[in-house]
Design a protein around this motif. Sequence first.
Motif, PDB file in Angstrom:
ATOM      1  N   LYS A   1       2.280  16.223  -4.126  1.00 23.08           N
ATOM      2  CA  LYS A   1       2.593  16.930  -2.881  1.00 23.08           C
ATOM      3  C   LYS A   1       1.385  16.996  -1.951  1.00 23.08           C
ATOM      4  N   LYS A   2       0.203  17.162  -2.533  1.00 18.67           N
ATOM      5  CA  LYS A   2      -1.000  17.260  -1.712  1.00 18.67           C
ATOM      6  C   LYS A   2      -1.242  15.971  -0.944  1.00 18.67           C
ATOM      7  N   SER A   3      -1.028  14.820  -1.601  1.00 22.31           N
ATOM      8  CA  SER A   3      -1.213  13.524  -0.933  1.00 22.31           C
ATOM      9  C   SER A   3      -0.151  13.319   0.154  1.00 22.31           C
ATOM     10  N   ILE A   4       1.073  13.747  -0.142  1.00 17.04           N
ATOM     11  CA  ILE A   4       2.146  13.633   0.849  1.00 17.04           C
ATOM     12  C   ILE A   4       1.841  14.510   2.057  1.00 17.04           C
ATOM     13  N   GLN A   5       1.326  15.722   1.827  1.00 14.33           N
ATOM     14  CA  GLN A   5       0.992  16.612   2.938  1.00 14.33           C
ATOM     15  C   GLN A   5      -0.105  16.011   3.811  1.00 14.33           C
ATOM     16  N   ARG A   6      -1.110  15.382   3.198  1.00 13.89           N
ATOM     17  CA  ARG A   6      -2.175  14.736   3.979  1.00 13.89           C
ATOM     18  C   ARG A   6      -1.610  13.597   4.811  1.00 13.89           C
ATOM     19  N   PHE A   7      -0.696  12.835   4.209  1.00 16.26           N
ATOM     20  CA  PHE A   7      -0.057  11.730   4.934  1.00 16.26           C
ATOM     21  C   PHE A   7       0.717  12.260   6.137  1.00 16.26           C
TER      22      PHE A   7
ATOM     23  N   SER B   1       0.839  -1.189   0.000  1.00 24.70           N
ATOM     24  CA  SER B   1       0.000   0.000   0.000  1.00 24.70           C
ATOM     25  C   SER B   1       0.881   1.248   0.000  1.00 24.70           C
ATOM     26  N   ILE B   2       0.412   2.288  -0.645  1.00 24.74           N
ATOM     27  CA  ILE B   2       1.183   3.515  -0.726  1.00 24.74           C
ATOM     28  C   ILE B   2       1.435   4.093   0.661  1.00 24.74           C
ATOM     29  N   GLN B   3       0.478   3.901   1.584  1.00 22.48           N
ATOM     30  CA  GLN B   3       0.659   4.427   2.938  1.00 22.48           C
ATOM     31  C   GLN B   3       1.809   3.728   3.661  1.00 22.48           C
ATOM     32  N   HIS B   4       1.877   2.403   3.533  1.00 24.71           N
ATOM     33  CA  HIS B   4       2.988   1.657   4.138  1.00 24.71           C
ATOM     34  C   HIS B   4       4.316   2.039   3.492  1.00 24.71           C
ATOM     35  N   ALA B   5       4.311   2.170   2.165  1.00 24.05           N
ATOM     36  CA  ALA B   5       5.534   2.521   1.452  1.00 24.05           C
ATOM     37  C   ALA B   5       6.017   3.916   1.847  1.00 24.05           C
ATOM     38  N   LEU B   6       5.085   4.843   2.005  1.00 19.71           N
ATOM     39  CA  LEU B   6       5.452   6.193   2.410  1.00 19.71           C
ATOM     40  C   LEU B   6       6.073   6.208   3.806  1.00 19.71           C
ATOM     41  N   MET B   7       5.446   5.502   4.747  1.00 18.24           N
ATOM     42  CA  MET B   7       5.952   5.484   6.110  1.00 18.24           C
ATOM     43  C   MET B   7       7.349   4.869   6.155  1.00 18.24           C
ATOM     44  N   ARG B   8       7.533   3.784   5.432  1.00 20.64           N
ATOM     45  CA  ARG B   8       8.839   3.116   5.397  1.00 20.64           C
ATOM     46  C   ARG B   8       9.894   4.042   4.777  1.00 20.64           C
ATOM     47  N   THR B   9       9.515   4.742   3.722  1.00 20.39           N
ATOM     48  CA  THR B   9      10.441   5.632   3.025  1.00 20.39           C
ATOM     49  C   THR B   9      10.819   6.824   3.898  1.00 20.39           C
ATOM     50  N   VAL B  10       9.854   7.365   4.623  1.00 21.69           N
ATOM     51  CA  VAL B  10      10.129   8.483   5.530  1.00 21.69           C
ATOM     52  C   VAL B  10      11.054   8.033   6.660  1.00 21.69           C
ATOM     53  N   LYS B  11      10.819   6.850   7.211  1.00 21.41           N
ATOM     54  CA  LYS B  11      11.674   6.344   8.282  1.00 21.41           C
ATOM     55  C   LYS B  11      13.115   6.152   7.809  1.00 21.41           C
ATOM     56  N   GLU B  12      13.277   5.687   6.572  1.00 20.37           N
ATOM     57  CA  GLU B  12      14.623   5.537   6.016  1.00 20.37           C
ATOM     58  C   GLU B  12      15.315   6.893   5.894  1.00 20.37           C
ATOM     59  N   LEU B  13      14.567   7.900   5.452  1.00 15.65           N
ATOM     60  CA  LEU B  13      15.132   9.241   5.331  1.00 15.65           C
ATOM     61  C   LEU B  13      15.567   9.776   6.692  1.00 15.65           C
ATOM     62  N   LEU B  14      14.723   9.586   7.713  1.00 16.87           N
ATOM     63  CA  LEU B  14      15.047  10.065   9.054  1.00 16.87           C
ATOM     64  C   LEU B  14      16.224   9.310   9.653  1.00 16.87           C
ATOM     65  N   LEU B  15      16.365   8.043   9.305  1.00 14.70           N
ATOM     66  CA  LEU B  15      17.514   7.276   9.779  1.00 14.70           C
ATOM     67  C   LEU B  15      18.809   7.817   9.180  1.00 14.70           C
ATOM     68  N   LEU B  16      18.789   8.123   7.898  1.00 19.93           N
ATOM     69  CA  LEU B  16      19.985   8.586   7.210  1.00 19.93           C
ATOM     70  C   LEU B  16      20.295  10.055   7.490  1.00 19.93           C
ATOM     71  N   PHE B  17      19.242  10.860   7.689  1.00 13.56           N
ATOM     72  CA  PHE B  17      19.423  12.299   7.901  1.00 13.56           C
ATOM     73  C   PHE B  17      18.579  12.757   9.094  1.00 13.56           C
ATOM     74  N   PRO B  18      18.982  12.356  10.302  1.00 16.64           N
ATOM     75  CA  PRO B  18      18.171  12.670  11.489  1.00 16.64           C
ATOM     76  C   PRO B  18      18.044  14.163  11.770  1.00 16.64           C
ATOM     77  N   ASP B  19      18.942  14.992  11.217  1.00 14.02           N
ATOM     78  CA  ASP B  19      18.898  16.431  11.492  1.00 14.02           C
ATOM     79  C   ASP B  19      18.086  17.219  10.473  1.00 14.02           C
ATOM     80  N   LYS B  20      17.647  16.573   9.417  1.00 14.39           N
ATOM     81  CA  LYS B  20      16.853  17.285   8.408  1.00 14.39           C
ATOM     82  C   LYS B  20      15.428  17.520   8.915  1.00 14.39           C
ATOM     83  N   LYS B  21      14.888  18.674   8.592  1.00 15.04           N
ATOM     84  CA  LYS B  21      13.493  18.948   8.928  1.00 15.04           C
ATOM     85  C   LYS B  21      12.595  18.263   7.911  1.00 15.04           C
ATOM     86  N   LEU B  22      11.591  17.589   8.411  1.00 18.19           N
ATOM     87  CA  LEU B  22      10.681  16.815   7.576  1.00 18.19           C
ATOM     88  C   LEU B  22       9.641  17.753   6.967  1.00 18.19           C
ATOM     89  N   THR B  23       9.743  17.957   5.672  1.00 13.65           N
ATOM     90  CA  THR B  23       8.807  18.843   4.995  1.00 13.65           C
ATOM     91  C   THR B  23       8.153  18.115   3.815  1.00 13.65           C
TER      92      THR B  23
END
Length: 301
Positions: free
Chosen positions: A278-284, A242-264
């Motif tokens: 972008k609109k779907s990502i913002q809702r997520f 599901s796109i929701q699971h894929a998004l969450m997994r992808t965001v977690k990978e980004l935060l693992l690699l770049f913990p100091d980046k602001k999530l936008t």
Amino acid sequence: MILKPLKKPYELQVFEALDSRFTFTQKEISYFHNLKLGYEGEKTFEQLLRDSFNDDYLIISDIRLEVGTTSFQIDSILLTADTLYFFDVKNLPGNYIHIDKRWYKLPNKEVNNPLLQLKRSETLMRQVLQELHADIQIECYDVFVNPEFTLYQAPMNKQLILPTQLPQLMRDLATKPPATASQQLLAKQLIARDIGKYQYPKIPKYRYHQFKKGFRCSKCYKLSVYIEGRNCICTNCQQMESIQHALMRTVKELLLLFPDKKLTTNLIYDWCGKGYSKKSIQRFLDRNFQKVGVRQWTYYK
């Protein structure tokens, strides 16, 4: 009872998050492969212990202890009423030979003798127990869990457990008297002394601009995913997520690699390869993270 379960090492998590997005050197590829083998072997052995013993036996996985300025790591500990058993787990595939106390991976590559490392760990563990004033026997083993491992001219050493000997070892240990309150206390003391992972993990140096962007497959990790409706589908292995699971997994990978980046929203849009709106990502992000700031200064945490 597993008092301290195995956790995936930070180094391995980072390498997995880098996989397919980043170009490894040959040395890094080899190190990544060894990390995966080691973790999979420890996970296999922990499950074997879990299946072989009830809650009256105490199990500690992956602990690093220190004596003076010397540290040592133990993959698994099993505590019974009168003995502390500890295990160094090896997940080596391939053919090896033992000649005059030396080990070689065939045809002729010399490798470290694991029994020497085991002896060092045994000596250090005895010192730890002395400091804790724990009166308990120690038995230690090198256990080889990979069914494709072969050791020619194996020494007659009871501390060396080959894959075919593992079932018998578990049966023998299961006959030992279960742990008592004294071992419960000892287990807590050992866990309290755990100094955690090494301070300087061996991970590649990387920067954001070096990465390939997009959704990675949850099964084969390839950047070969396209979006169809509410799902991500991999063209390489046909895995669907599901796109929701894929998004969450992808965001977690980004935060693992770049913990100091602001999530936008813009950052996630770019990280996902600009293939999801972008609109779907913002809702997520609104649903799953805490919103901070307003308008162009908005980020999530």
